[in-house]
Design a protein around this motif. Structure first.
Motif, PDB file in Angstrom:
ATOM      1  N   ILE A   1     -35.176  23.321  -7.217  1.00  0.00           N
ATOM      2  CA  ILE A   1     -33.997  22.423  -7.677  1.00  0.00           C
ATOM      3  C   ILE A   1     -33.059  22.911  -8.075  1.00  0.00           C
ATOM      4  CG2 ILE A   1     -33.972  20.471  -9.289  1.00  0.00           C
ATOM      5  CD1 ILE A   1     -36.248  19.727  -7.459  1.00  0.00           C
ATOM      6  N   HIS A   2     -31.784  22.423  -7.684  1.00  0.00           N
ATOM      7  CA  HIS A   2     -30.496  22.747  -8.259  1.00  0.00           C
ATOM      8  C   HIS A   2     -29.678  21.726  -8.686  1.00  0.00           C
ATOM      9  CE1 HIS A   2     -30.684  26.429  -5.473  1.00  0.00           C
ATOM     10  NE2 HIS A   2     -31.310  25.790  -4.890  1.00  0.00           N
ATOM     11  N   TYR A   3     -28.569  21.788  -9.472  1.00  0.00           N
ATOM     12  CA  TYR A   3     -27.468  21.290  -9.501  1.00  0.00           C
ATOM     13  C   TYR A   3     -26.153  21.888  -8.689  1.00  0.00           C
ATOM     14  CZ  TYR A   3     -25.419  23.510 -13.884  1.00  0.00           C
ATOM     15  OH  TYR A   3     -25.253  24.336 -14.906  1.00  0.00           O
ATOM     16  N   THR A   4     -25.224  20.810  -8.414  1.00  0.00           N
ATOM     17  CA  THR A   4     -24.234  21.306  -7.561  1.00  0.00           C
ATOM     18  C   THR A   4     -23.088  21.889  -8.182  1.00  0.00           C
ATOM     19  OG1 THR A   4     -23.150  19.071  -7.749  1.00  0.00           O
ATOM     20  CG2 THR A   4     -24.740  19.353  -5.768  1.00  0.00           C
TER      21      THR A   4
ATOM     22  N   ILE B   1     -33.238  21.422  -2.870  1.00  0.00           N
ATOM     23  CA  ILE B   1     -32.696  20.298  -3.274  1.00  0.00           C
ATOM     24  C   ILE B   1     -31.434  20.351  -4.138  1.00  0.00           C
ATOM     25  CG2 ILE B   1     -33.247  18.037  -4.483  1.00  0.00           C
ATOM     26  CD1 ILE B   1     -36.222  18.436  -3.579  1.00  0.00           C
ATOM     27  N   GLU B   2     -30.450  20.062  -3.640  1.00  0.00           N
ATOM     28  CA  GLU B   2     -29.203  20.150  -4.751  1.00  0.00           C
ATOM     29  C   GLU B   2     -28.745  18.672  -5.331  1.00  0.00           C
ATOM     30  OE1 GLU B   2     -27.041  22.280  -5.623  1.00  0.00           O
ATOM     31  OE2 GLU B   2     -27.165  24.106  -4.334  1.00  0.00           O
ATOM     32  N   ILE B   3     -28.804  18.638  -6.528  1.00  0.00           N
ATOM     33  CA  ILE B   3     -28.476  17.203  -6.972  1.00  0.00           C
ATOM     34  C   ILE B   3     -27.106  17.407  -7.610  1.00  0.00           C
ATOM     35  CG2 ILE B   3     -29.288  15.470  -8.803  1.00  0.00           C
ATOM     36  CD1 ILE B   3     -31.896  17.324  -9.494  1.00  0.00           C
TER      37      ILE B   3
ATOM     38  N   GLY C   1     -36.826  25.625 -10.790  1.00  0.00           N
ATOM     39  CA  GLY C   1     -35.638  25.450 -10.751  1.00  0.00           C
ATOM     40  C   GLY C   1     -34.829  26.891 -10.403  1.00  0.00           C
ATOM     41  N   HIS C   2     -33.692  26.825  -9.971  1.00  0.00           N
ATOM     42  CA  HIS C   2     -32.999  27.777  -9.631  1.00  0.00           C
ATOM     43  C   HIS C   2     -32.817  29.017 -10.810  1.00  0.00           C
ATOM     44  CE1 HIS C   2     -29.235  29.519  -7.034  1.00  0.00           C
ATOM     45  NE2 HIS C   2     -30.403  30.284  -6.996  1.00  0.00           N
ATOM     46  N   GLU C   3     -32.712  28.369 -11.972  1.00  0.00           N
ATOM     47  CA  GLU C   3     -32.789  29.071 -13.213  1.00  0.00           C
ATOM     48  C   GLU C   3     -34.124  29.905 -13.551  1.00  0.00           C
ATOM     49  OE1 GLU C   3     -32.434  25.655 -15.408  1.00  0.00           O
ATOM     50  OE2 GLU C   3     -34.272  25.467 -16.088  1.00  0.00           O
TER      51      GLU C   3
ATOM     52  N   CYS D   1     -28.362  28.984 -14.146  1.00  0.00           N
ATOM     53  CA  CYS D   1     -28.772  28.115 -15.090  1.00  0.00           C
ATOM     54  C   CYS D   1     -28.984  26.597 -14.671  1.00  0.00           C
ATOM     55  CB  CYS D   1     -27.854  28.216 -16.353  1.00  0.00           C
ATOM     56  SG  CYS D   1     -26.200  27.556 -15.883  1.00  0.00           S
ATOM     57  N   ASP D   2     -29.091  26.392 -13.327  1.00  0.00           N
ATOM     58  CA  ASP D   2     -29.429  25.049 -12.891  1.00  0.00           C
ATOM     59  C   ASP D   2     -30.929  25.091 -12.532  1.00  0.00           C
ATOM     60  OD1 ASP D   2     -28.545  26.978 -10.808  1.00  0.00           O
ATOM     61  OD2 ASP D   2     -28.990  25.445  -9.418  1.00  0.00           O
ATOM     62  N   PRO D   3     -31.561  23.840 -12.644  1.00  0.00           N
ATOM     63  CA  PRO D   3     -31.037  22.358 -13.049  1.00  0.00           C
ATOM     64  C   PRO D   3     -30.640  22.309 -14.474  1.00  0.00           C
ATOM     65  CG  PRO D   3     -33.074  22.118 -12.694  1.00  0.00           C
ATOM     66  CD  PRO D   3     -32.777  23.464 -12.180  1.00  0.00           C
TER      67      PRO D   3
HETATM   68 ZN   LIG Z   1     -28.651  26.525  -7.789  1.00  0.00          ZN
END
Ligand SMILES: [Zn+2]
Length: 353
Positions: free
Chosen positions: A32-35, A97-99, A175-177, A185-187
Motif C-alpha cells: 500500500i502506497h500514497y502518491t 496499490i497507490e492511493i 505498507g511501503h513504510e 513513510c507511506d501510507p
Molecule cells: Zn510508496
C-alpha cells in the motif's frame, strides 16, 4: 469487486509506461502506497506518460474510483529497494496499490502545508478537517501531520484487497513504510493499515485465500516483535525444546527464513514460527539482520529530526534506536537523512555503516 484474467472487472484500464513486459509474476503480497500527489487523475497521467519510470498496478482516486495500470501477472515498479521478513525486492512478487493522497504535512506557524506548498509559496494551507495527527509506526513518540484519506478510498482499498486475496495466494499486506522504512513513510498513520489486515484475516472464514503463515504472523506480531532467522543447515523442527522431543514436521531445508518468537529457559532453543510453532536448536539458526543499502544507523536510544540544520529549526519527528537510513547530506555537525520523513539529525548520534 472481482479479479478475472489478472484484471479488476469493471475498472478502467490505462496502461502504465514502465513495467516488466516480458517476465510473468505470481503475486503473493500487496503493498500500500500514497502518491504524494494532488489527484488520482494526475497520478494516472504521470504513470502513463512516455517518460515515466515508475508504475503501480492500481491507483485509487479521492472518490474511490480504481484505475488499473498494469496486469496483475506483470511486475510494476512501485516498491524500489525493499526488504521485510527475510525477503527483498518486493517488485518481483507484489501488487502495488497507490492511493491518491498528498501525504506528510508540515506544520508552520499553526498551519499545515503539503510538500509542494512548502516548496512554492505556502499560499494554500490544508483545511484543518483534512489533517490527521498521529504517530508514525517508524517513530517513537512524536506526533506528525498527514492528509486524511477519504472514507471512499479506505472502503475501495479494502474491497480491492479482498478481491485480490480471493484471486491469488496473498501472504502479506504491507505498507511501503514497512518494506523500506529508511526511505519511505507511506501510507503513513492516516491509513488504517492494521485494521485492514485484521479485517482481511477475519474474513478468511468467508473463504478468502490467505495463507496460514499470514494469519499466524499477524496474531504473533500483535504481541511480540518478530525477529527473522535463517536456518543454516537442514534442521529438525521439534514439538518442545529438547533433542528427544517428537518432530513437528519433516526437517526444514537449509536457508529457510523463519520467525524467531522466543527462547526456552536454557537459552539453547529458539521458539520458531513457520506455518506452525515449534522449536529449533539455536546453534543452527542465525538471526538475520541484513539491511542492505542503508549507510547510516542511529546509535543512541532516540534522536530528534528537524526540518533544517539552522537554529530556528522545527522538530519534524523522532527516531528509534537502531533505525537505519540513507544519509543525504552533511552540514557541520548534522546529517540530512531519510528516516520516517526527511530531516536533519545531530551527527553525534549517527554511525556510518
Ligand atoms: Zn510508496
Amino acid at each position: 469487486m472481482e479479479i478475472k484474467n489478472n484484471r479488476l472487472t469493471g475498472a478502467t484500464f490505462v496502461e502504465a509506461n514502465a513495467y516488466n513486459k516480458t517476465a510473468v509474476m505470481k503475486p503473493d503480497a500487496i503493498i500500500i502506497h500514497y502518491t504524494a500527489g494532488a489527484s488520482g487523475n494526475a497520478t494516472v497521467k504521470l504513470f502513463a506518460a512516455k517518460t515515466s519510470k515508475t508504475s503501480a498496478h492500481f491507483v485509487v482516486s479521492e472518490d474511490g474510483t480504481i484505475t488499473q495500470m498494469v496486469d496483475l501477472n506483470r511486475k510494476a515498479y512501485h516498491a524500489g529497494t525493499s526488504s521485510y521478513n527475510g525477503r527483498s525486492s518486493y517488485n518481483n512478487f507484489s501488487i502495488g496499490i497507490e492511493i491518491s493522497n498528498p501525504g506528510y504535512l508540515q506544520k508552520i506557524d499553526g498551519k499545515y502545508y503539503t510538500w509542494w506548498e512548502v516548496k512554492k509559496d505556502k499560499k494554500t494551507a490544508t483545511p484543518e478537517d483534512k489533517v490527521y495527527v498521529g504517530k508514525h509506526r517508524n517513530a517513537v513518540t512524536t506526533m506528525t501531520y498527514w492528509y486524511k484519506y477519504t472514507d471512499e478510498q479506505i472502503k475501495a482499498v479494502k474491497e480491492l484487497c479482498q478481491a485480490i486475496c480471493k484471486a491469488y495466494d496473498i501472504k502479506e499486506i504491507l505498507g511501503h513504510e514497512e518494506i523500506a522504512p529508511g526511505r519511505k513513510c507511506d501510507p503513513g498513520p492516516a491509513f488504517p493499515l492494521d485494521a485492514l489486515r485484521a479485517d482481511i484475516v477475519s474474513n478468511t472464514k468467508k473463504d478468502l485465500n490467505v495463507s496460514e503463515l499470514f494469519k499466524d504472523a499477524v496474531k504473533e506480531s500483535a504481541s511480540t516483535s518478530l525477529t527473522i532467522g535463517r536456518v543454516k543447515v537442514k534442521l529438525n523442527f521439534r514439538q518442545s525444546p529438547s533433542s528427544n522431543a517428537p518432530l513437528k514436521s519433516s526437517p526444514m531445508a537449509a536457508d529457510t527464513y523463519v520467525y524467531i518468537i522466543g527462547s526456552d529457559s536454557t537459552g539453547e532453543w529458539y521458539n520458531i514460527l513457520y506455518e506452525m510453532t515449534g522449536w529449533m536448536d539455536k546453534e543452527f539458526v542465525e538471526q538475520d539482520n541484513t539491511d542492505d543499502n542503508y549507510d547510516g544507523e542511529l546509535t543512541t536510544n532516540s534522536a530528534m529530526l528537524y526540518n533544517d540544520q539552522k537554529k530556528s529549526r522545527r522538530l519534524v519527528s523522532d527516531l528509534k534506536a537502531g533505525t537505519k537510513f540513507n544519509i543525504l547530506d552533511q552540514q557541520e555537525n548534522m546529517f540530512r537523512i531519510q528516516a520516517v520523513v526527511e530531516g536533519w539529525a545531530s551527527s553525534k548520534y549517527i554511525t556510518k555503516i
